[in-house]
Design a protein around this motif. Structure first.
Motif, short mmCIF file in Angstrom:
data_model
loop_
_atom_site.label_atom_id
_atom_site.label_comp_id
_atom_site.label_asym_id
_atom_site.label_seq_id
_atom_site.Cartn_x
_atom_site.Cartn_y
_atom_site.Cartn_z
N VAL A 166 27.31 2.31 1.07
CA VAL A 166 28.00 3.61 1.23
C VAL A 166 27.88 4.03 2.57
CG1 VAL A 166 28.13 4.32 -1.00
CG2 VAL A 166 26.15 4.97 0.49
N GLN A 167 26.94 3.32 3.76
CA GLN A 167 26.92 3.80 4.90
C GLN A 167 28.00 2.97 5.89
OE1 GLN A 167 23.11 2.05 5.51
NE2 GLN A 167 21.63 3.34 4.22
N ASN A 168 28.01 3.48 6.91
CA ASN A 168 29.03 3.23 7.96
C ASN A 168 28.26 2.17 8.65
OD1 ASN A 168 27.45 4.39 9.96
ND2 ASN A 168 29.14 6.24 10.29
N SER A 169 29.10 1.50 9.46
CA SER A 169 28.77 0.30 10.55
C SER A 169 28.97 0.70 11.97
CB SER A 169 29.38 -1.02 9.98
OG SER A 169 28.86 -2.11 10.52
N SER A 170 29.24 -0.30 12.59
CA SER A 170 29.35 -0.08 14.05
C SER A 170 30.68 0.97 14.39
CB SER A 170 29.72 -1.32 14.94
OG SER A 170 28.56 -2.28 14.72
N SER A 171 30.68 1.59 15.45
CA SER A 171 31.79 2.31 15.64
C SER A 171 31.89 2.65 17.14
CB SER A 171 31.73 3.76 14.91
OG SER A 171 30.54 4.43 15.24
N ARG A 172 32.84 3.14 17.52
CA ARG A 172 33.06 3.60 18.98
C ARG A 172 32.43 4.69 19.12
NH1 ARG A 172 39.26 2.28 18.59
NH2 ARG A 172 38.64 2.76 16.50
N SER A 173 31.41 4.93 20.07
CA SER A 173 30.61 6.06 20.21
C SER A 173 29.84 6.06 21.72
CB SER A 173 29.81 6.35 19.17
OG SER A 173 28.99 5.38 19.02
N VAL A 174 29.50 7.46 21.82
CA VAL A 174 28.55 7.72 22.96
C VAL A 174 27.21 8.13 22.46
CG1 VAL A 174 27.93 9.01 25.06
CG2 VAL A 174 30.30 8.39 24.66
N SER A 175 26.03 7.75 22.79
CA SER A 175 24.67 7.96 22.13
C SER A 175 23.87 8.25 23.18
CB SER A 175 24.09 7.03 21.28
OG SER A 175 23.78 5.79 22.11
N ALA A 176 22.91 9.11 22.83
CA ALA A 176 21.58 9.32 23.87
C ALA A 176 20.24 9.24 23.20
CB ALA A 176 21.82 10.85 24.49
N SER A 177 19.44 8.81 23.75
CA SER A 177 18.05 8.37 23.08
C SER A 177 17.00 8.86 23.98
CB SER A 177 17.87 6.77 22.99
OG SER A 177 18.82 6.62 21.83
N TYR A 178 16.09 9.62 23.15
CA TYR A 178 14.86 10.03 23.78
C TYR A 178 13.54 9.75 23.32
CZ TYR A 178 11.31 13.23 25.64
OH TYR A 178 10.05 13.92 26.15
N SER A 179 12.31 9.27 23.86
CA SER A 179 11.48 8.81 23.29
C SER A 179 10.30 9.26 24.15
CB SER A 179 11.06 7.55 23.12
OG SER A 179 11.07 6.96 24.25
N LYS A 180 9.06 9.96 23.38
CA LYS A 180 7.92 10.26 24.17
C LYS A 180 6.69 10.20 23.13
CE LYS A 180 5.65 13.88 26.63
NZ LYS A 180 5.81 15.42 27.20
#
Length: 389
Positions: A166-180
């Motif tokens: 029931v999960q979605n897959s790849s899609s057209r999008s913009v994402s931002a990632s942060y790690s610390k």
């Protein structure tokens, strides 16, 4: 309409592992990706694989949820090629993939080449990484939902779970990632089920207590209305070619969490997930409908030998008039055991598993297995082999 005609292949995901800064455990000791010096394009990473499988299953019949189809056969499952530039200020990923998922209660079918609006292009995005802690990506990007990977050689099992379905897959999008430190987070905005309607946000937040214990929480919110005649996985649209349960997918919200635990050669991943869709009369969603899933995935590597064994135990339940997985209002429990062998770039795997439907759902007759559609159990066996690099 028989349940085996639903859009079933691409309702899943791949990790956005590089973006969130976490290296997920995999079922087998996979070889490192190939490094290529591409001159002005920089150093590229090349990886991929090919896999085919034999299957045998019980429960076919004229009134079965599987339909009156073959009980044994062979299929090509995955042909995959991924090229990445994973370092530097400007990075990019291109992945070409044709594949097909395998589920209990769903007749195995040929791998697909038209799941996405971009055809066999499973992912194609650029990443701007001004620092090691922050990056922004745009393009056809992997989903943030769930633990299981679309490359089954990274999973403990060959058969995918009802949560993955029931999960979605790849899609057209913009994402931002942060790690610390031990914390990482990714948020994205895009079209969710590759529908072309940009109204979906996704989040994935992870915290590693230490190198052996990581908790991840994910969520998806549909911010508006995804109406008829939008693109649907498999090349159709929500207005033609798919019944109303697909409208529930593209108008759904999802929340889930998984815990990745490693103790020596043992890896355990419990996961829970809840997805729901509100009433939307224009799309034939007249009542609230939802799906709950829970699973425990395990994998054990036998020392430095080429052998490992994976396992999966799961539960699912549909609530309301939509058939998220198999029948509306159905429920079930299941398990699978998967021994794996890998030497170098070559692997062979097998799985034996069973689904027991605790509730056949709607229809109450003809929604199970066997000639009469009233049997509650299905047994499936798979033998696969492939090459990864």
């Amino acid at each position: 309409m028989k349940q085996n005609t639903r859009p079933k292949r691409a309702l899943g995901l791949s990790f956005l592992a590089l973006a969130v800064g976490i290296t997920p455990a995999t079922a087998m000791n996979l070889p490192s990706s190939q490094k290529i010096n591409a001159g002005p394009l920089g150093e590229l990473s090349l990886s991929g694989g090919f896999e085919g499988y034999l299957y045998a299953l019980s429960g076919n019949g004229t009134k079965s949820v599987l339909g009156d189809n073959k009980s044994a056969g062979s299929q090509v499952r995955i042909v995959d090629l991924k090229v990445q530039k994973p370092t530097g200020l400007l990075q990019y990923t291109l992945e070409l993939k044709t594949y097909d998922s395998v589920y209990f209660g769903v007749q195995p079918s040929k791998m697909s080449t038209n799941e996405f609006t971009l055809g066999p292009i499973y992912a194609a995005f650029i990443t701007l990484a001004p620092s090691k802690n922050f990056s922004i990506s745009a393009g056809q990007i992997y989903s943030l939902e769930g633990w299981e990977s679309s490359d089954d050689w990274k999973n403990a099992n060959l058969i995918d779970s009802p949560l993955y379905y029931v999960q979605n897959s790849s899609s057209r999008s913009v994402s931002a990632s942060y790690s610390k430190g031990n914390f990482s987070a990714t948020v994205s905005f895009g079209d969710g089920f590759d529908s072309g309607v940009f109204n979906v946000t996704q989040e994935l937040v992870s915290y590693s207590f230490n190198k052996n214990n990581t908790l991840s929480v994910y969520g998806t919110q549909n911010l508006g209305h995804t109406g008829p005649n939008t693109f649907a996985y498999g090349g159709g649209t929500t207005g033609s070619g798919y019944p109303s349960y697909y409208a529930a997918y593209v108008n759904s919200d999802m929340y889930g969490a998984y815990y990745d635990y490693i103790n020596g050669n043992l890896n355990l991943v419990p996961e829970v997930q809840y997805v729901y869709s509100k009433p939307n009369h224009a799309m034939g969603l007249d009542k609230f409908t939802s799906n709950f899933g829970a699973e425990l995935i395990g994998n054990y590597q036998f020392g430095n030998s080429p052998w490992s064994v994976g396992s999966m135990v799961f539960y699912y339940k549909n609530i309301g008039p939509q058939a998220w997985y198999l029948n509306a209002n159905s429920g079930g429990v299941g398990f699978g055991v998967t021994p794996s062998w890998m030497v170098g770039n070559i692997f062979a795997r097998g799985e034996v598993g069973m689904l027991h439907m605790t509730d056949l759902g709607t229809p109450s007759t003809g929604g199970g297995f066997g000639t009469s559609g009233t049997d509650r159990n299905q047994v499936m066996g798979i033998l696969s082999a492939g090459v990864v690099f």
